[in-house]
Design a protein around this motif. Sequence first.
Motif, mmCIF file in Angstrom:
data_model
loop_
_atom_site.group_PDB
_atom_site.id
_atom_site.type_symbol
_atom_site.label_atom_id
_atom_site.label_comp_id
_atom_site.label_asym_id
_atom_site.label_seq_id
_atom_site.Cartn_x
_atom_site.Cartn_y
_atom_site.Cartn_z
ATOM 1 N N ALA A 29 32.086 -0.266 -29.675
ATOM 2 C CA ALA A 29 32.243 -1.178 -28.529
ATOM 3 C C ALA A 29 31.902 -0.467 -27.220
ATOM 4 O O ALA A 29 31.284 -1.047 -26.321
ATOM 5 C CB ALA A 29 33.674 -1.709 -28.495
ATOM 6 N N GLN B 27 28.297 -0.380 -26.800
ATOM 7 C CA GLN B 27 27.828 -1.727 -26.432
ATOM 8 C C GLN B 27 27.969 -1.990 -24.931
ATOM 9 O O GLN B 27 27.101 -2.606 -24.321
ATOM 10 C CB GLN B 27 28.647 -2.782 -27.190
ATOM 11 N N THR B 28 29.077 -1.513 -24.353
ATOM 12 C CA THR B 28 29.315 -1.815 -22.923
ATOM 13 C C THR B 28 28.255 -1.186 -22.020
ATOM 14 O O THR B 28 28.001 -1.678 -20.924
ATOM 15 C CB THR B 28 30.707 -1.314 -22.456
ATOM 16 N N PHE C 58 25.602 -3.606 -20.925
ATOM 17 C CA PHE C 58 25.912 -4.780 -20.108
ATOM 18 C C PHE C 58 25.177 -4.693 -18.773
ATOM 19 O O PHE C 58 25.147 -3.627 -18.136
ATOM 20 C CB PHE C 58 27.419 -4.901 -19.823
ATOM 21 N N ALA D 180 30.792 -6.121 -15.186
ATOM 22 C CA ALA D 180 31.163 -6.829 -16.422
ATOM 23 C C ALA D 180 31.742 -5.879 -17.462
ATOM 24 O O ALA D 180 32.524 -6.286 -18.327
ATOM 25 C CB ALA D 180 29.932 -7.537 -16.986
ATOM 26 N N PRO E 178 36.422 -4.518 -20.187
ATOM 27 C CA PRO E 178 36.383 -4.160 -21.612
ATOM 28 C C PRO E 178 36.491 -2.660 -21.847
ATOM 29 O O PRO E 178 37.163 -2.215 -22.791
ATOM 30 C CB PRO E 178 35.020 -4.669 -22.096
ATOM 31 N N THR F 151 37.301 -10.228 -23.993
ATOM 32 C CA THR F 151 36.137 -10.001 -23.126
ATOM 33 C C THR F 151 34.826 -10.398 -23.818
ATOM 34 O O THR F 151 33.771 -10.334 -23.198
ATOM 35 C CB THR F 151 36.055 -8.523 -22.687
ATOM 36 N N ASP G 89 30.936 -12.958 -18.983
ATOM 37 C CA ASP G 89 31.845 -12.426 -17.969
ATOM 38 C C ASP G 89 32.221 -13.578 -17.025
ATOM 39 O O ASP G 89 31.336 -14.267 -16.515
ATOM 40 C CB ASP G 89 31.079 -11.300 -17.244
ATOM 41 N N VAL H 57 27.646 -12.445 -17.023
ATOM 42 C CA VAL H 57 26.905 -11.467 -17.836
ATOM 43 C C VAL H 57 27.404 -11.552 -19.281
ATOM 44 O O VAL H 57 28.610 -11.550 -19.509
ATOM 45 C CB VAL H 57 27.149 -10.030 -17.289
ATOM 46 N N PRO H 58 26.475 -11.670 -20.258
ATOM 47 C CA PRO H 58 26.954 -11.729 -21.651
ATOM 48 C C PRO H 58 27.506 -10.387 -22.114
ATOM 49 O O PRO H 58 26.925 -9.343 -21.832
ATOM 50 C CB PRO H 58 25.705 -12.113 -22.449
ATOM 51 N N ARG H 59 28.644 -10.430 -22.802
ATOM 52 C CA ARG H 59 29.276 -9.185 -23.278
ATOM 53 C C ARG H 59 29.475 -9.262 -24.786
ATOM 54 O O ARG H 59 30.082 -10.204 -25.287
ATOM 55 C CB ARG H 59 30.623 -8.990 -22.564
ATOM 56 N N PHE H 60 28.984 -8.277 -25.494
ATOM 57 C CA PHE H 60 29.051 -8.166 -26.961
ATOM 58 C C PHE H 60 28.299 -9.303 -27.671
ATOM 59 O O PHE H 60 28.416 -9.473 -28.867
ATOM 60 C CB PHE H 60 30.503 -8.144 -27.469
#
Lengths: 176, 507
Positions: A25, A28-29, A32, A42, A46, B181, B185, B190-193
Motif C-alpha cells: 500500500a 501504491q501511495t 497518487f 491525497a 492513507p 481511503t 480523494d 484523486v483516485p487512490r488504490f
Amino acid sequence: MKKTQTKVFADLVGSIIFIILGIWAWIQTSSFQEVSGSYVQASTFPLIMIVGMLIFSVILLVQSVIKLLAMKGDSLSSAEKCESINPVTNKGVRAAFIVVALCVAFVALFQTLGYVICSAVIAVVIMYLIGKRDYVQMIIVSILVPLGMWLIFYKVLTVNIPMGPLQFLRDLLDKF
Amino acid sequence: MDFGLLLESYAAVWTNPEVLVMTLLGALGGVLLGAIPGMTATMGVALLIPFSFGMDLIPSIGLLLGIYCGGMYGGSISAILIHAPGTPAAAATLLDGYPMCKKGQAGKALSVAMFSSFCGGVIGALVMTFLSPLIADMAMKFGPGEMFMLAVFGLSVIVSISGKSISKGLISAFLGLALCTVGLDPTNGVPRFITYKQTGLLDGFQFIPTLIGMFAVAEVIAGVERILNGEEKQESSHEKIKNVLPDFATIKKIWPNILSGGLIGTLIGAIPGAGGDIAVFVSYGANKSASKHPELWGTGIPNGVASTESANNGCSGGAMIPLLSLGVPGDSVTAILLGAFIMKGITPGPMMYVNEIPTVYKVFAALMLANLAMLIVGCCGVRFFAKIVSVEKKMLYPIILVVSLLGAYSINKNVFDVAVCVGFGIFGWLMNKYEFPLSPILLALILGPMCEKNFVRFMNIQRGNFFAITKSPIAMTFAIVAVAVIIFSIFNQMKINKVQQLDPTQE
C-alpha cells in the motif's frame, strides 16, 4: 504440538501478511497524483494509516517471535492451538470454502438467474451441506423466503430486484 | 418557555386520533424496516415520505418520527439475534447483544434494547424541549478542527473494544482507516488504490454492504464450519419471557448506562454530520471505561446493550435540535424531515421559534409520542422476535445469507455491492478465526471519512498549521479526553489480561 500449530505462530504469520500488505500500500501511495496548492495531498492520510498499521504489525511480529523463542517443553504443550484452515483435514473448513464458492457463484449469476432462483439454490445446497435432510421443508423454505423477500422489496419498498427467468412474476404482479 | 402552551400542544397531539394512528404505524414500519439488514431509518423515512403528502403537518411528522425512532430500535433486533446490525446505528449493539443471545438471553437482550431505546429517546426529546437553543449554539461552534477532534475522540474507543490483544486491535483499526481511503480523494478527486475505470470503487467501499459482509456473511460461514465440526449448539429456546420489559434488578443495574448513553447520543446527534453510528461507539467506550468491571463488557452484559441503544435513540432528539432551531439538519433523516417541513410551508430555523412556536411544541410532543409508539410496538414484538433464535440453525443460516445478500444489493441496486459484501464476509471470517477483532475496523469505517475530510479542511483553512487546533477549547477538550480514554483503556486491558492469566475461566 509443533510450534507451527500454535496461536502465537498464527499471529506471526498474520503480522507478516499485514507488513507485506502495508509495504504494498505504501508503494501504491507514491503513484497518487499531487495537487499543487493543497496543504494535504491525497496520499497524506492513507500514508499515516499505513505507517500506523506497519508499526503495530512489527510490534505483533516481535511479540510473537519472543513468545515462540520462549516456548519449550511444558509451555509448548500447554500453548493454545491455532484454528485450522486446511480444507483437506478439516471438514468444517471444507464446508466453509464451499459456502464461499456458493457466494461467489451467487454474485456471478445474480443478474442472469435472478435473486429468487440463485437464493433458492444456494439455500438448498447449504442446508444439505450442513446435514438437513427434511427435503420438503428444505424446498419450501428455500423457495418461500426469497420469494417473500422479493415481494416485500418490490411491492412495499419499491426496490427492483433482478428476477432472471422469473421476470414473468413481476409482470403478473403488475397486472393486479 | 411557555409551559401552558407546551402542555396545550402535548394535549392536542396526544389526543388527536390521526396523529396516534400515524405515529404507531410509522413506529411499526420503522421497527420492521430497521430489522432488515441494509434498510436504514433514512431509507425508511425516504420510502414512506410520499404517504405523508396528503396529511396535515403534525400527523405526517408523527409518521416520519415514528419510522425514525422505530428504525433506530429495529436495527438492534437483527444485531442481537443474527449478528447483523439492521442499521449502522446498531453496529455497537452486537458487541454485547449477540453474546447475550448466544447465552440464551435473546429475550432479555431485546427487552433491554427496547427499554433503553425508549429511555434514550425520551432523554433526547426532553433535552430537545428544554435546551434546544443552548445546544444549537454549541453545535454551531463545531468547525472542521472540532469535528476532526470529535472523530479522534471516537477513535480513542478502539483500545477498549480491541479485546485481548491491543496490537491486533490497532492493526485492525489502521487497516480499517486505510480501507476508508480507497476510492476518490474527497477533496481533490484523486483516485487512490484504484483507477478511474474501476467505477464501482470510485466512492470507496460502501459502508452497509461492508458491514453486512463482515458480520452477517462471516457469521454464516463460521456457523457452517462450526456445525460440521460439531461445535455449534442450538441456542436455547427455553428462555421464558415473563415480562416484556426488563425486571427491576436489571433496570437498577443499567440506568447509569441509559442516562449517560442518552445524553451522549443527544449531544452527538445535535452536531450536524455526526449521527447515531458515531454516538453508539462513543457511549460504549465511555461507559466501559467508567465501569467497575470492564472485563465483562463484550461478554454479553445488559449494560453494553443499554449504553448503545440509549445513545442511538438519544440521537433522534439531538438531531432535531439544529433542524428546528437553526434549519440545519443533524443527520440524513432530519434532512428529509426538513424537506417535509418545507413542503408544508414551514421553514425551520431561528424564526420558527418566534413565528411558529405552537408548531415547535407540537413537534416536541410528536417526538415523545413516537418514542412511546416504539415502546408499544417493541413490547408487542419482543416475544415474537425472540423466537427467531429457536429456528433450527441448519435453516436459519441459509436464510440469513440470502436476506443479507439482498440487503447489500438493495442499497444501490448494484451487484458490485453484493461482491463487496461477499469479499468482506470472507475477510471477516478469516479475521475472526485468527482473533483480529472486527469492531475496530467497523469503527474506523464509520469515523475514517469524517476524520480525513475534516483534517484536510482544517489544514487547508489553517494553511498547513496543524497546531492552530490548540486555539479551539472544544477541540482541545476532545483531545484531552481522548488521551485519557486511551490511557485508561490500556490500563484496564492490562488489568483484564492479568486477571485472565490468573484465572483463565473468566475469559
